[in-house]
Design a protein around this motif. Sequence first.
Motif, PDB file in Angstrom:
ATOM      1  N   PRO A  53      23.762  26.424 -16.907  1.00 15.44           N
ATOM      2  CA  PRO A  53      22.917  25.565 -17.494  1.00 15.44           C
ATOM      3  C   PRO A  53      22.082  24.439 -16.919  1.00 15.44           C
ATOM      4  O   PRO A  53      21.150  24.352 -16.962  1.00 15.44           O
ATOM      5  CB  PRO A  53      24.061  24.815 -18.119  1.00 15.44           C
ATOM      6  CG  PRO A  53      24.846  25.325 -17.949  1.00 15.44           C
ATOM      7  CD  PRO A  53      24.884  26.165 -16.978  1.00 15.44           C
ATOM      8  N   SER A  54      22.155  23.553 -15.575  1.00 19.77           N
ATOM      9  CA  SER A  54      21.291  23.091 -15.106  1.00 19.77           C
ATOM     10  C   SER A  54      21.361  23.150 -13.155  1.00 19.77           C
ATOM     11  O   SER A  54      22.069  24.326 -12.954  1.00 19.77           O
ATOM     12  CB  SER A  54      21.065  22.126 -15.082  1.00 19.77           C
ATOM     13  OG  SER A  54      22.168  21.339 -15.352  1.00 19.77           O
ATOM     14  N   SER A  55      20.639  22.602 -12.556  1.00 13.32           N
ATOM     15  CA  SER A  55      21.347  23.012 -10.848  1.00 13.32           C
ATOM     16  C   SER A  55      22.182  21.929 -10.633  1.00 13.32           C
ATOM     17  O   SER A  55      22.717  22.401  -9.493  1.00 13.32           O
ATOM     18  CB  SER A  55      19.649  21.790 -10.081  1.00 13.32           C
ATOM     19  OG  SER A  55      19.952  21.679 -10.791  1.00 13.32           O
ATOM     20  N   THR A  56      22.669  20.817 -11.684  1.00 12.63           N
ATOM     21  CA  THR A  56      24.303  20.222 -11.325  1.00 12.63           C
ATOM     22  C   THR A  56      24.907  20.251 -12.334  1.00 12.63           C
ATOM     23  O   THR A  56      25.898  19.698 -12.103  1.00 12.63           O
ATOM     24  CB  THR A  56      23.646  18.557 -12.300  1.00 12.63           C
ATOM     25  OG1 THR A  56      23.120  18.113 -13.505  1.00 12.63           O
ATOM     26  CG2 THR A  56      22.634  18.289 -11.291  1.00 12.63           C
ATOM     27  N   LYS A  57      24.759  21.730 -13.082  1.00  9.37           N
ATOM     28  CA  LYS A  57      25.802  21.817 -13.867  1.00  9.37           C
ATOM     29  C   LYS A  57      26.480  23.809 -14.123  1.00  9.37           C
ATOM     30  O   LYS A  57      24.916  24.444 -13.478  1.00  9.37           O
ATOM     31  CB  LYS A  57      25.380  21.280 -14.751  1.00  9.37           C
ATOM     32  CG  LYS A  57      26.845  21.264 -16.373  1.00  9.37           C
ATOM     33  CD  LYS A  57      26.658  20.912 -17.824  1.00  9.37           C
ATOM     34  CE  LYS A  57      26.887  21.915 -18.840  1.00  9.37           C
ATOM     35  NZ  LYS A  57      26.664  21.353 -20.235  1.00  9.37           N
ATOM     36  N   GLU A  76      30.652  20.604 -12.315  1.00  8.97           N
ATOM     37  CA  GLU A  76      29.488  19.335 -11.672  1.00  8.97           C
ATOM     38  C   GLU A  76      29.092  19.516 -10.554  1.00  8.97           C
ATOM     39  O   GLU A  76      29.833  19.791  -9.453  1.00  8.97           O
ATOM     40  CB  GLU A  76      30.121  18.172 -11.845  1.00  8.97           C
ATOM     41  CG  GLU A  76      29.474  17.108 -12.198  1.00  8.97           C
ATOM     42  CD  GLU A  76      29.342  15.566 -12.729  1.00  8.97           C
ATOM     43  OE1 GLU A  76      29.804  15.099 -13.434  1.00  8.97           O
ATOM     44  OE2 GLU A  76      30.028  15.072 -11.961  1.00  8.97           O
ATOM     45  N   GLN A  89      23.557  18.663  -5.983  1.00  6.69           N
ATOM     46  CA  GLN A  89      22.837  19.656  -5.423  1.00  6.69           C
ATOM     47  C   GLN A  89      22.492  18.939  -3.762  1.00  6.69           C
ATOM     48  O   GLN A  89      22.465  19.586  -2.656  1.00  6.69           O
ATOM     49  CB  GLN A  89      20.967  18.940  -6.174  1.00  6.69           C
ATOM     50  CG  GLN A  89      21.359  19.576  -7.248  1.00  6.69           C
ATOM     51  CD  GLN A  89      19.935  19.367  -7.466  1.00  6.69           C
ATOM     52  OE1 GLN A  89      19.817  18.240  -8.081  1.00  6.69           O
ATOM     53  NE2 GLN A  89      18.851  20.612  -8.333  1.00  6.69           N
ATOM     54  N   THR A  96      25.270  24.248  -3.658  1.00  5.50           N
ATOM     55  CA  THR A  96      24.698  25.658  -4.738  1.00  5.50           C
ATOM     56  C   THR A  96      25.741  26.237  -5.366  1.00  5.50           C
ATOM     57  O   THR A  96      26.722  26.970  -4.737  1.00  5.50           O
ATOM     58  CB  THR A  96      22.749  26.030  -4.032  1.00  5.50           C
ATOM     59  OG1 THR A  96      23.518  26.720  -2.786  1.00  5.50           O
ATOM     60  CG2 THR A  96      22.840  25.178  -3.792  1.00  5.50           C
TER      61      THR A  96
END
Length: 374
Positions: free
Chosen positions: A280-284, A322, A325, A329
Amino acid sequence: MHVPAPAEVGISLDEVDTPALIVDLDAFEKNLDHMALLAKKAGVLLRPHAKAHKSAAIAQQQIERGAVGVCAQKVSEAEALVNAGIQNVLISNEIVGAKKVDRLVDLSRRATISVCVDHIEQVRQLSFAAQREGTEVSVLIEVNVGGDRCGVLPGQPALALAQAIDDAPGLRFSGLQAYHNNAQHTRLYVERGDATASAIEKASATATLLGQHGLPCEVITGAGTGTFTFEANSGIYDELQVGSYIFMDADYAQNLDRSGEPVSEFQHSLFVYTTVMSVPSSTKAVVDAGIKSMSFECGFPRVHQASGIEYVGRADEHGVLEIDQQVATVNLGDKLLLIPGHCDPTVNLHEWFVGVRDNKVEAVWPIDARGMIF
Ligand SMILES: *Cc1c(COP(=O)(O)O)cnc(C)c1O
């Protein structure tokens, strides 16, 4: 009836379907060898607890390395192991009710079976069924040595029960089970040592009392992965019932050794293999292993050899990661190894172990007693 295995022998690890239960065979075999050696050095027998693996293939490897047999927690668990070829099982638990007792007595005609009691009524039920079947059942008294779970109190109450077993037709008194369940996960080495010293003292005093009354204990059995060093070197225990040492879960890894460092004698060898199915995002990221793939009562799993990735949220079939970054990755389709919080209930959720060495699947073992909780 088994569900299809998530892998076949010969494929590579990254071809294994997920979620799957992976055994790192190098680490696993080191754990087996190490415990076998320690028991041998201390001059005690090994009777590993099969509730950790529920698998005849693993029990067999323990027996090949010198174990006298295994423990099971339930009659059905013992039945599954005997049906798959294991010949010597201690049911390290209390069995109550005609149906279970009948099955246990029946099983004891096909294999070497022993069972624990902590009440005269269990003695009565076992004796009734054993007489009716014209057979003899070996019975151990479980003594409460500090764990405050099952068990009679040490000393006089244990003596009274031993006399009742001795008087009961169809039963043979064979000794004591003195397992301190609470001490296993006590984090500090000294505190584990103190709790176990007190357990050893209670087991020893009880065995002496019984001996004075003509009821010698053939075997004193107990110990788990957290405390076995103490029981092994006590001069009192004959058998170790260690279970989790073969896999080492995230919870056990929080125990501290003599020098205050996390214990390192045994290695993590059990993993839940999982696929990143959404980013869903670059941290999740979201993986496909949740509550139906592992147990959470001892906390979240740890992500194996992956710094900057933490498992922080769970649902039935989802796990939320979690991602830091700066360090890591995660891409869609990546596969990760999770170290489960608690090995025993995690194993019970799966049908197959996938044994891996050098990134190749070398073995696929059925979890024979999966679901055998009755
Ligand atoms: C669970 C259990 C063990 C094994 O303990 P581990 O901590 O898994 O090594 C031994 N004996 C009894 C009676 C148990 O319930």
